[in-house]
Design a protein around this motif. Structure first.
Motif, short mmCIF file in Angstrom:
data_model
loop_
_atom_site.label_atom_id
_atom_site.label_comp_id
_atom_site.label_asym_id
_atom_site.label_seq_id
_atom_site.Cartn_x
_atom_site.Cartn_y
_atom_site.Cartn_z
N ARG A 155 5.86 -12.85 -17.94
CA ARG A 155 5.53 -12.29 -16.69
C ARG A 155 3.97 -13.10 -16.57
O ARG A 155 3.14 -13.17 -17.59
CB ARG A 155 5.73 -10.71 -16.45
N ASP A 200 8.20 -16.06 -14.82
CA ASP A 200 7.91 -14.56 -13.71
C ASP A 200 7.09 -15.04 -13.03
O ASP A 200 6.14 -14.16 -13.39
CB ASP A 200 8.61 -13.69 -14.82
N HIS A 202 4.20 -13.83 -10.71
CA HIS A 202 4.04 -12.44 -10.19
C HIS A 202 3.29 -12.40 -9.00
O HIS A 202 2.86 -11.78 -7.71
CB HIS A 202 3.48 -10.90 -10.74
N GLY A 203 1.63 -13.19 -9.32
CA GLY A 203 1.06 -13.86 -8.19
C GLY A 203 -0.78 -14.20 -8.83
O GLY A 203 -0.48 -15.07 -9.65
N PRO A 239 7.58 -14.43 -3.39
CA PRO A 239 6.63 -13.80 -2.81
C PRO A 239 5.83 -13.65 -4.03
O PRO A 239 5.88 -12.89 -4.69
CB PRO A 239 7.73 -12.46 -2.51
N ARG A 241 3.58 -10.73 -5.90
CA ARG A 241 3.42 -9.12 -6.04
C ARG A 241 2.21 -8.13 -6.09
O ARG A 241 2.62 -7.27 -5.71
CB ARG A 241 4.87 -8.96 -6.83
N MET A 242 1.15 -8.91 -6.64
CA MET A 242 0.17 -8.63 -6.87
C MET A 242 -0.97 -9.67 -6.25
O MET A 242 -1.11 -10.65 -7.04
CB MET A 242 0.38 -8.17 -8.41
N SER A 280 1.62 -10.34 3.71
CA SER A 280 2.26 -10.32 2.61
C SER A 280 2.30 -8.93 2.75
O SER A 280 1.78 -8.00 1.48
CB SER A 280 1.30 -10.71 1.78
N LYS A 282 4.80 -7.38 0.81
CA LYS A 282 4.64 -6.40 -0.47
C LYS A 282 4.07 -7.11 -1.86
O LYS A 282 4.36 -6.55 -2.70
CB LYS A 282 6.50 -6.54 -1.01
N THR A 283 2.96 -7.11 -1.50
CA THR A 283 1.99 -7.83 -2.47
C THR A 283 0.99 -6.62 -2.36
O THR A 283 0.20 -5.39 -1.39
CB THR A 283 0.73 -8.73 -1.44
N THR A 284 0.36 -5.72 -4.04
CA THR A 284 -0.22 -5.11 -4.00
C THR A 284 -1.43 -5.32 -3.78
O THR A 284 -1.49 -6.49 -5.01
CB THR A 284 0.08 -4.44 -5.62
#
Length: 412
Positions: A155, A200, A202-203, A239, A241-242, A280, A282-284
Motif C-alpha cells: 500500500r 496499490d 492510495h494518494g 482515484p 483515497r487519502m 475528489s 471519496k478522498t480523506t
C-alpha cells in the motif's frame, strides 16, 4: 524585543500552582519528584494532551482525520494513550512503527515516511499492511521488489516535494532542493511506473514545514497543497483515497510569540475540504500533527546541584542539560539562541528573585538551559523546570554524550 545581553523574563504557562509549587496532573511537583525517585525526568500530563486533541476536533471541520506524528514524542505509554484519541499514526522508522503497532493502532491507519528507509523497514511495513509514503523512485522500486518476495501488494502513497514552501516556518520541509519527497514535476512519470509495478496507490503526502505560528501562512500552504494534489491525481492509476497535507501547527516558546489562531486555521481547512469534496469526494483529508498535540503538555525537571559565581554572574549548575534536552539548549534548529520558558518549580511565585544562568554538568559551554533569566532565587536541591517540553525532548537529544544516566519519563 529585549537586547540579547538583557535578562529574559518568562510567564508561567498552563500548569497550575499550589503553595508556590508547580502542579502536574494534580500532583505537586515536589511529591512527583519523590515518586519518580531521581532527577532529571520528563513528565507529561494526560489531561492537557487529551484536552488539546478534543479542542482541535471541536474546532476543525467534521470529516478531517487527525494523525499523530509519533516522532514528536514516541514514549510508549503516551503513544498508547494517543491511539484512543486520534485516527492514525505517522511514523518515521521501523522502531516507531513497532511502537505504533504495539499501542494497538490498526496497521491500515499507520503510515511510514522518511528518506532512506532500509529494506528491512520496508519489508516490515509491507508485511504488516502499513501505508508507505514513497520518497523516491528508487524506494518505489524496492518496495515493489519486496512486495513480490512476500507475495503481497504494498500500500503506497507518494510524498510530493512541492514547488512552494511554508512561509514563516521554523523548519522548512518542502520547496526547492530537498531530501524529502519527489519533486512535483517528476510525480506524473513516477505514477506511470507505479502502475507497471502493480503497487496499490492510495494518494499523496505533502508536508511543507513545521513550527509555524502564522495561520495565514499555514492556510496558504494547505490550499496550494490540495490544488497540487488534485492536479497530480489526474495522472494517478486509481482515484485518490487519502491526502495527507501535514500540519506545521506551531506552539509559542519564546517571549513575544503568540499562540496559533486555531479558528482561522480551521476556516482554511474547511475551504480545503470543500475543494477536495467537489473534485475528489471519496478522498480523506488528513492533518498530521505532533508538536501541537504534546509540546505544551510536558515538562523537563532537573535539580540544582550547586550555585556558582563567576565574574559577577550567578550560575545554577544542575544534573540535567543538553544531553537530555537538546532543544532547550538552542542546539536543535535555533539560529539565534533563545530561552525556553523556565521556572524554579518549587519556588514559582513570591520571594526574592535574581538573574541567573542555568547550566548542566557537561564539559561544553553549549550546555545551557537558561541564559541570564530572572528566576526565583534557588539553592542546591531546588527543582528547575523547563516548560513546553512534551515534544522533541528526550529522543531528540544526544543522551549518550559523556555517559550520564538517562532521564526517566512519566505520564501523569
Amino acid at each position: 524585543m529585549a537586547p540579547l545581553d538583557a535578562p529574559q523574563h518568562v510567564a508561567l504557562n498552563q500548569f497550575p500552582v499550589l503553595e508556590d509549587v508547580l502542579l502536574l496532573g494534580g500532583i505537586r511537583l515536589t511529591r512527583l519528584a519523590e515518586r519518580v525517585g531521581r532527577t532529571p525526568f520528563y513528565a507529561y500530563e494526560r489531561s492537557h494532551i487529551a484536552t488539546r486533541v478534543v479542542t482541535l476536533r471541536q474546532t476543525l471541520p467534521e470529516g478531517v482525520h487527525l494523525h499523530y506524528a509519533v516522532k514528536a514524542n514516541p514514549m510508549p505509554a503516551l503513544v498508547q494513550m494517543m491511539a484512543g484519541l486520534v485516527d492514525g499514526f505517522d511514523v518515521a522508522s521501523g522502531g516507531e512503527m513497532k511502537v505504533a503497532l504495539d499501542a494497538g493502532m490498526p496497521a491500515d491507519c499507520i503510515s511510514l515516511a522518511g528518506p532512506g528507509k532500509r529494506d528491512e523497514e520496508l519489508r516490515c511495513a509491507v508485511a504488516a499492511g502499513v501505508l508507505l509514503h514513497l520518497e523516491s523512485e528508487g524506494e518505489m522500486e524496492r518496495a515493489a521488489r519486496i512486495g513480490g518476495e512476500l507475495g503481497m501488494v504494498p500500500r503506497v502513497a507518494v510524498r510530493v516535494n512541492p514547488d512552494f514552501e511554508l512561509k514563516l516556518a521554523g523548519m522548512k520541509m518542502g520547496g526547492g532542493p530537498r531530501q524529502f519527497g519527489v519533486d512535483a514535476a517528476r510525480v506524473p512519470a513516477m505514477l506511470r511506473q507505479l502502475v507497471l509495478l502493480g503497487l496499490d496507490f492510495h494518494g499523496f503526502h505533502l508536508f511543507c514545514g513545521a513550527q509555524n505560528l502564522s495561520a495565514a501562512a499555514i492556510c496558504e500552504a494547505q490550499r496550494l497543497s490540495v490544488q497540487l494534489a488534485l492536479r497530480l491525481a489526474e495522472h494517478a492509476p486509481a482515484p485518490m483515497r487519502m491526502l495527507n497535507i501535514g500540519g506545521g501547527f506551531g506552539v509559542p516558546y519564546f517571549p513575544g510569540e503568540r499562540a496559533l489562531d486555531l479558528p482561522a486555521v480551521a476556516d482554511g481547512v474547511a475551504q480545503c475540504l470543500n475543494l477536495l469534496r467537489q473534485a475528489s469526494p471519496k478522498t480523506t483529508l488528513i492533518l498530521e500533527l505532533g508538536r501541537y498535540l504534546v509540546a505544551e503538555g510536558g515538562i523537563y525537571v532537573c535539580r540544582v546541584l550547586e550555585r556558582k559565581r563567576s565574574h559577577g554572574q550567578t550560575f545554577l549548575i544542575t544534573d540535567g542539560g543538553l544531553h537530555q534536552h537538546l532543544a532547550a539548549s538552542g542546539n536543535f534548529g535555533q539560529v539565534i539562541r533563545k530561552n525556553y520558558p523556565v521556572v524554579i518549580g518549587n519556588r514559582v511565585h513570591g520571594g526574592p528573585r535574581e538573574t541567573v544562568s542555568v547550566v548542566g554538568p557537561l564539559c561544553t559551554p553549549l550546555d545551557l538551559l537558561a541564559d541570564r533569566m530572572e528566576l526565583a532565587r534557588a539553592e542546591a536541591g531546588d527543582l528547575v523546570v523547563v516548560l513546553q517540553s512534551g515534544a522533541y525532548g528526550l529522543t531528540a537529544s544526544p543522551t549518550a554524550f559523556l555517559g550520564h544516566p538517562a532521564p526517566l519519563e512519566v505520564l501523569v
